[in-house]
Design an enzyme around this catalytic site. Structure first.
Site, PDB file in Angstrom:
ATOM      1  N   GLY A  12      47.101  24.599  33.155  1.00  0.00           N
ATOM      2  CA  GLY A  12      47.130  24.379  34.595  1.00  0.00           C
ATOM      3  C   GLY A  12      48.101  23.334  35.096  1.00  0.00           C
ATOM      4  O   GLY A  12      47.951  22.848  36.213  1.00  0.00           O
ATOM      5  N   ASN A  14      51.185  23.792  36.090  1.00  0.00           N
ATOM      6  CA  ASN A  14      51.821  24.342  37.293  1.00  0.00           C
ATOM      7  C   ASN A  14      50.854  24.363  38.469  1.00  0.00           C
ATOM      8  O   ASN A  14      51.248  24.117  39.611  1.00  0.00           O
ATOM      9  CB  ASN A  14      52.393  25.740  37.040  1.00  0.00           C
ATOM     10  CG  ASN A  14      53.758  25.698  36.379  1.00  0.00           C
ATOM     11  OD1 ASN A  14      54.545  24.803  36.621  1.00  0.00           O
ATOM     12  ND2 ASN A  14      54.027  26.675  35.537  1.00  0.00           N
ATOM     13  N   LEU A  87      48.802  41.423  33.134  1.00  0.00           N
ATOM     14  CA  LEU A  87      49.562  42.261  34.046  1.00  0.00           C
ATOM     15  C   LEU A  87      48.730  42.472  35.310  1.00  0.00           C
ATOM     16  O   LEU A  87      47.534  42.752  35.235  1.00  0.00           O
ATOM     17  CB  LEU A  87      49.844  43.603  33.364  1.00  0.00           C
ATOM     18  CG  LEU A  87      50.947  44.469  33.930  1.00  0.00           C
ATOM     19  CD1 LEU A  87      52.290  43.760  33.856  1.00  0.00           C
ATOM     20  CD2 LEU A  87      51.019  45.777  33.149  1.00  0.00           C
ATOM     21  N   VAL A  88      49.341  42.333  36.464  1.00  0.00           N
ATOM     22  CA  VAL A  88      48.617  42.480  37.730  1.00  0.00           C
ATOM     23  C   VAL A  88      48.384  43.968  38.000  1.00  0.00           C
ATOM     24  O   VAL A  88      49.325  44.758  37.969  1.00  0.00           O
ATOM     25  CB  VAL A  88      49.392  41.821  38.888  1.00  0.00           C
ATOM     26  CG1 VAL A  88      48.675  42.026  40.212  1.00  0.00           C
ATOM     27  CG2 VAL A  88      49.587  40.327  38.603  1.00  0.00           C
ATOM     28  N   ASN A 102      55.945  34.910  40.337  1.00  0.00           N
ATOM     29  CA  ASN A 102      55.704  34.428  38.979  1.00  0.00           C
ATOM     30  C   ASN A 102      56.874  33.554  38.552  1.00  0.00           C
ATOM     31  O   ASN A 102      57.989  33.690  39.066  1.00  0.00           O
ATOM     32  CB  ASN A 102      55.571  35.618  38.012  1.00  0.00           C
ATOM     33  CG  ASN A 102      55.194  35.182  36.608  1.00  0.00           C
ATOM     34  OD1 ASN A 102      54.407  34.267  36.414  1.00  0.00           O
ATOM     35  ND2 ASN A 102      55.761  35.835  35.614  1.00  0.00           N
ATOM     36  N   HIS A 104      58.899  32.476  34.940  1.00  0.00           N
ATOM     37  CA  HIS A 104      59.055  32.822  33.523  1.00  0.00           C
ATOM     38  C   HIS A 104      59.939  31.764  32.873  1.00  0.00           C
ATOM     39  O   HIS A 104      60.957  31.370  33.449  1.00  0.00           O
ATOM     40  CB  HIS A 104      59.690  34.212  33.391  1.00  0.00           C
ATOM     41  CG  HIS A 104      59.769  34.677  31.984  1.00  0.00           C
ATOM     42  ND1 HIS A 104      58.658  35.105  31.284  1.00  0.00           N
ATOM     43  CD2 HIS A 104      60.808  34.735  31.116  1.00  0.00           C
ATOM     44  CE1 HIS A 104      59.026  35.436  30.057  1.00  0.00           C
ATOM     45  NE2 HIS A 104      60.318  35.213  29.935  1.00  0.00           N
TER      46      HIS A 104
END
Length: 190
Positions: A12, A14, A87-88, A102, A104
């Site tokens: 957590g 971020n 995956l959403v 998102n 990466h």
């Protein structure tokens, strides 16, 4: 004011950085954190930050509208994946087209896709003897790490670097850019 939900699967950092960045801003409200594991430190961080935190298991996430219903109930405008590894699903993508962001830890399209997260990415970059890496902030679609790119920032890699030192460089880029880019997207200045 725009409401955002942060999706997380781990420590957590971020989540904390994004929440702290928006604490004194009137345009964006961090409404809640959504997690997919019960044993992760981000739950404690959310509590310490005064954020509501909701857990959804795989069945809830993929086979029901429970997540979508919660997002609608909380009037969520944007979803931010802050270290979220699933995956959403299509039902969320349909309601949040170009409103799911998102980050990466590599320069996409290289080193993306299923299983390419965290240390795995940094190790692959080092093993390939790349001269630079960085972060990619992108919109989320139905495939891992393949949505439209919003922003990239780079860092150099030296011969002395390893996966851990590269991870430290990437974390600095995330801290510097992720909240600012989210703000610009929400304010539609990107």
């Amino acid at each position: 004011m725009k409401n955002i939900a942060l999706f997380a699967s781990g420590n957590g950092t971020n989540v904390q950085q994004i929440t702290e960045y928006f604490m004194d801003k009137k345009e964006v409200n961090v409404s809640c954190v959504i997690v997919n594991r019960k044993d992760i430190y981000v739950i404690e961080r959310a509590k310490n930050l005064g954020l509501d935190c909701f857990y959804f298991n795989r069945k809830d996430f993929y086979q029901t509208d429970n997540v979508v219903n919660l997002l609608k109930e909380r009037k969520i405008d944007y979803i931010i994946l802050a270290g979220f590894l699933w995956l959403v699903p299509q039902n969320i993508l349909a309601d949040y087209d170009h409103r799911i962001i998102n980050i990466h830890p590599a320069l996409l399209p290289k080193y993306g896709g299923k299983g390419m997260y965290g240390h795995h990415v940094h190790q692959a970059v080092i093993e390939a003897k790349e001269k630079e890496s960085g972060i990619t902030i992108h919109y989320v679609n139905e495939k891992y790490d393949s949505g439209d790119i919003i922003f990239q920032a780079k860092c150099s890699i030296t011969e002395e670097d390893n996966a851990d030192t590269l991870a430290a460089k990437i974390h600095l880029l995330e801290k510097e850019y992720f909240p600012k880019v989210i703000e610009k997207v929400i304010n539609q200045t990107i």
